[in-house]
Design a protein around this motif. Sequence first.
Motif, mmCIF file in Angstrom:
data_model
loop_
_atom_site.group_PDB
_atom_site.id
_atom_site.type_symbol
_atom_site.label_atom_id
_atom_site.label_comp_id
_atom_site.label_asym_id
_atom_site.label_seq_id
_atom_site.Cartn_x
_atom_site.Cartn_y
_atom_site.Cartn_z
ATOM 1 N N ALA A 66 -2.714 -5.300 -0.512
ATOM 2 C CA ALA A 66 -2.214 -4.017 0.006
ATOM 3 C C ALA A 66 -1.352 -4.235 1.238
ATOM 4 N N GLU A 109 -6.855 2.139 -6.901
ATOM 5 C CA GLU A 109 -7.540 2.995 -5.943
ATOM 6 C C GLU A 109 -7.007 2.793 -4.526
ATOM 7 N N ASP A 110 -6.653 3.892 -3.859
ATOM 8 C CA ASP A 110 -6.205 3.819 -2.460
ATOM 9 C C ASP A 110 -7.301 3.203 -1.593
ATOM 10 N N GLY A 111 -6.897 2.372 -0.656
ATOM 11 C CA GLY A 111 -7.835 1.753 0.267
ATOM 12 C C GLY A 111 -8.341 0.390 -0.180
ATOM 13 N N CYS A 141 -0.178 -4.014 -9.603
ATOM 14 C CA CYS A 141 1.201 -3.621 -9.275
ATOM 15 C C CYS A 141 2.028 -3.595 -10.558
ATOM 16 N N ARG A 187 -4.826 -4.705 -5.288
ATOM 17 C CA ARG A 187 -4.595 -3.671 -6.295
ATOM 18 C C ARG A 187 -3.566 -4.133 -7.315
ATOM 19 N N LYS A 207 6.906 5.182 -1.468
ATOM 20 C CA LYS A 207 6.252 6.162 -2.328
ATOM 21 C C LYS A 207 6.802 7.547 -2.033
ATOM 22 N N ILE A 257 2.686 0.349 -6.593
ATOM 23 C CA ILE A 257 1.264 0.011 -6.481
ATOM 24 C C ILE A 257 0.445 0.960 -7.353
ATOM 25 N N GLN A 258 -0.621 0.435 -7.913
ATOM 26 C CA GLN A 258 -1.503 1.218 -8.770
ATOM 27 C C GLN A 258 -2.928 1.046 -8.264
ATOM 28 N N ALA A 281 0.815 -1.215 0.000
ATOM 29 C CA ALA A 281 0.000 0.000 0.000
ATOM 30 C C ALA A 281 0.849 1.267 0.000
ATOM 31 N N ASN A 282 2.074 1.214 0.553
ATOM 32 C CA ASN A 282 2.913 2.407 0.555
ATOM 33 C C ASN A 282 4.146 2.254 -0.348
#
Length: 96
Positions: A85, A67-69, A75, A73, A95, A64-65, A59-60
Amino acid sequence: MKQFDRRGFLKLSGSTLIGMTLGGVALRANAQEKLSLEDPTAVALKYTHESKEEGQNCANCMYIQGEDGAEWRPCGIFPGKLVSAKGWCSAWMKKA
């Protein structure tokens, strides 16, 4: 060489545009498969679904590509696959 009239040109360019759009949708649809721990690239990069590294997870990560949350996701390291995530691999980079 056969000459195209305006109508022929518009038909050809319109169908090309539709084909490219549908092709892009099909490629995004293929990115819905979750990354397997047995995947050769995942094994080589020591990917895990749960990070054991303090403060490092997908997630950080800069790769990563999506939508956040979201729990799973896309990659950049694993094209066409979804990563957790909460996951981690040895290609992890913070990031910016």
